[in-house]
Design an enzyme around this catalytic site. Structure first.
Site, PDB file in Angstrom:
ATOM      1  CB  THR B 103     -44.202  10.939 -35.577  1.00  0.00           C
ATOM      2  OG1 THR B 103     -45.037  11.511 -34.430  1.00  0.00           O
ATOM      3  CG2 THR B 103     -42.771  10.433 -35.115  1.00  0.00           C
ATOM      4  NE  ARG B 181     -45.419  10.323 -45.608  1.00  0.00           N
ATOM      5  CZ  ARG B 181     -46.051  11.826 -45.623  1.00  0.00           C
ATOM      6  NH1 ARG B 181     -45.135  12.615 -46.567  1.00  0.00           N
ATOM      7  NH2 ARG B 181     -46.865  12.330 -44.948  1.00  0.00           N
ATOM      8  CG  ASP B 208     -52.838  14.032 -38.251  1.00  0.00           C
ATOM      9  OD1 ASP B 208     -52.663  15.380 -38.406  1.00  0.00           O
ATOM     10  OD2 ASP B 208     -52.449  13.327 -39.189  1.00  0.00           O
ATOM     11  CD  GLU B 295     -50.387  12.596 -51.820  1.00  0.00           C
ATOM     12  OE1 GLU B 295     -50.463  13.685 -52.683  1.00  0.00           O
ATOM     13  OE2 GLU B 295     -51.122  12.817 -50.500  1.00  0.00           O
TER      14      GLU B 295
END
Lengths: 264, 318
Positions: B103, B181, B208, B295
């Protein structure tokens, strides 16, 4: 201990009737999902969802059934002539008006012959963000209670002006602070008793200047000095007028790439 | 005679003292017993009292006016009343879901985290790892996390700014959220022993997005890496893994670059904690990552296409 969702109904807590107008668009299910996730924490909440549609849709019906909330599912379609953008007259029917009025009508209808429960009515749009604390602030409203709202009027927040004596004396806004009620839809709640006392009070449908929708209802219900300030005398922000970005669906193309039977 | 008299004189005050003590102490004992009973009833009814008046009122699903119960009544109240608590009580059998949320400060941050927390508060055995993109952990987040009552870990790491440009511009070569992350992955590896297997699932949840409650139950049974459709990505209503009749993932239903090793959004997969701990060098690539390949940069170190577990009714539900 068993975790239950929503919390068990209490016979002593006032009921919060939340009226949410909604309309079909890609993010509708997402918005209603996260709204439901918030409401599922609030005791004695009754969700009145009013679709802007000719018929109640399966998407909303199924969502409401699955959520487990106490709910009423209504619908009324805004006639195309009243819809925003099609009228050349500067004033227009703001979105959701007909739906909110139907919610009020249902409430008055439901308690015309039976004694109404203690409680409040709150207008919650499906794209705003609500803290859990907000609902406890509004629960014990005697007539009309008010509090600050974030991200409206081009400000970090708009707020009622509260005197040291705890009375509302004005509005801390940049946009037209001289409106009788310079407050956003998400910034007030009305006691059920008052709604039933004044059966003629509704949102004005046509000829409403921008920013005056809330006034069109509240002027028939209360005067400024009768307002009850909440959220620590209007010093805390417990609700945010968030807006959701429209998703880009360019890659669907003309024929549509994804399976239309998969509900989004 | 004198001795006897002295002795009896000494004894008599003793008996009188005892009587006095009893007469003084007894009313206090009674008072304390009654006070104890009247306060213990609502206390027993409240499951986890983490403070916060409004929550305490909510947590007691009972009528708060019911004090003065006998011992027997207190026990029955606990047994027969459903008590609503937030979050749900921790279970010894459910795998923990570690939700990693990066965030950053901006006007809507508090609103986003508030409604995300409102969703997470329904999920049993959830551990929220919130990682701020900041120099220091901010008071706003500290307070928010504490007030939710969630099981959480609060971390922070600042993405280096691009010094060439003026203003608050982060290094554009590092995709947003990556360092955060990765920090969370490192924290997990430092905190959990890969031999002492506490069952857990790792999920990356941006602040979000919108999450259904059903999603968390789908991912809980992840053995290696599970996948499912995500709405509003890749310019589509949803992107989805392609699943064959045997229930195996064999491709990706996307318009944008479907030949990526893992053409899936951050929100579309979860990883078993054991796998995270075993492949302790697997991280999101920081630099030189093409758009849409973030990813893949992690997942290719963890699993092959064949090993993916499709969820959400074989990837037919969003």
């Amino acid at each position: 201990y068993v975790y239950s969702r929503p919390p068990p109904w209490s016979h002593t807590l006032p009921t919060i009737f939340v009226i949410t107008p909604t309309y079909t668009r890609p993010v509708q299910k997402a918005e209603l999902t996260r709204l439901a996730n918030t409401f599922l924490h609030v005791q004695n909440l009754h969700w009145v969802v009013v679709e802007d549609s000719p018929r109640r849709t399966n998407l909303v019906s199924n969502l409401l059934e699955k959520a487990g909330l106490n709910f009423t599912h209504l619908n009324v379609e805004t006639p195309k002539s009243l819809k925003v953008g099609l009228s050349w007259i500067p004033s227009h029917t703001p979105r959701g008006t007909l739906q909110r009025n139907l919610g009020l009508h249902w409430l008055r209808d439901s308690f015309s012959n039976t004694p109404p429960p203690e409680g409040v009515v709150y207008f919650a749009d499906d794209d705003n963000t609500y803290s859990l604390e907000l609902f406890e602030e509004m629960r014990y409203t005697r007539r009309v209670s008010v509090w600050p709202v974030a991200f409206v009027g081009g400000l970090r927040y708009e707020s009622p002006k509260v005197s040291p004596a705890g009375k509302v004396v004005g509005w801390k806004t940049v946009f037209d602070p001289n409106r009788p009620f310079a407050i956003d839809m998400a910034g007030f709640a009305i006691s059920i008793k008052l709604i039933l006392e004044k059966p003629q009070a509704s949102f004005k449908l046509e000829g409403v200047k921008g920013g005056y929708q809330e006034t069109s209802l509240l002027k028939d219900l209360v005067t400024m000095d009768g307002l009850e300030p909440k959220a620590a005398n209007c010093t805390k922000v417990l609700v945010w007028h968030t807006r959701t970005e429209r998703p880009t669906l360019v890659n669907e193309g003309k024929r549509g790439f994804t399976d239309p039977r998969v509900e989004v | 005679n004198e001795e006897l008299w002295v002795q009896s004189v000494l004894e008599m005050p003793k008996r009188r003292d005892i009587l006095a003590i009893v007469l003084i102490v007894l009313p206090w004992t009674l008072l304390i017993t009654v006070w104890h009973q009247s306060t213990i009833a609502p206390l027993l009814a409240v499951h986890k009292d983490d403070g916060g008046d409004s929550r305490r009122d909510l947590a007691a699903g009972l009528d708060s006016k019911e004090y003065c119960l006998s011992d027997r009544d207190i026990v029955e109240v606990v047994r027969t009343e459903y008590v609503y608590t937030r979050p749900p009580p921790w279970s010894d059998t459910l795998p923990t879901i570690h939700v990693i949320t990066p965030t950053y400060s901006r006007p809507v941050q508090k609103a986003e985290l508030t409604r995300l927390a409102n969703t997470l508060l329904h999920v049993p055995n959830l551990h929220w790892i919130l990682v701020e993109d900041s120099q220091r952990r901010t008071p706003l987040i500290t307070r928010l996390l504490r007030d939710t009552g969630l099981n959480y870990t609060h971390l922070n790491v600042e993405t280096p700014r691009n010094y060439k440009l003026r203003g608050d511009m982060r290094d554009p070569r590092i995709p947003r959220g990556t360092m955060q992350r990765n920090l969370a992955l490192r924290w997990l590896r430092e905190t959990f022993n890969k031999n002492n297997s506490q069952p857990g699932i790792v999920y990356f949840a941006d602040d979000d997005n919108t999450y259904s409650l059903e999603l968390f139950e789908e991912m809980r049974s992840t053995r290696k890496v599970s996948v499912w459709p995500v709405a509003f990505v890749g310019g589509l209503r949803y992107e989805s893994p392609k699943v064959n009749a045997a229930g195996k993932v064999y491709g990706w239903k996307t318009v944008f670059d479907p030949h990526r090793p893992f053409a899936i959004d951050m929100a579309g997969f979860a990883v078993n904690l054991r796998l995270i701990l075993q492949r302790s060098q697997a991280y999101f690539k920081l630099r030189g990552v093409k758009g849409g390949y973030q990813e893949s940069s992690l997942l290719r170190e963890l699993v092959t296409l064949n090993d993916l577990e499709p969820k959400a009714a074989n990837c037919t539900k969003v």
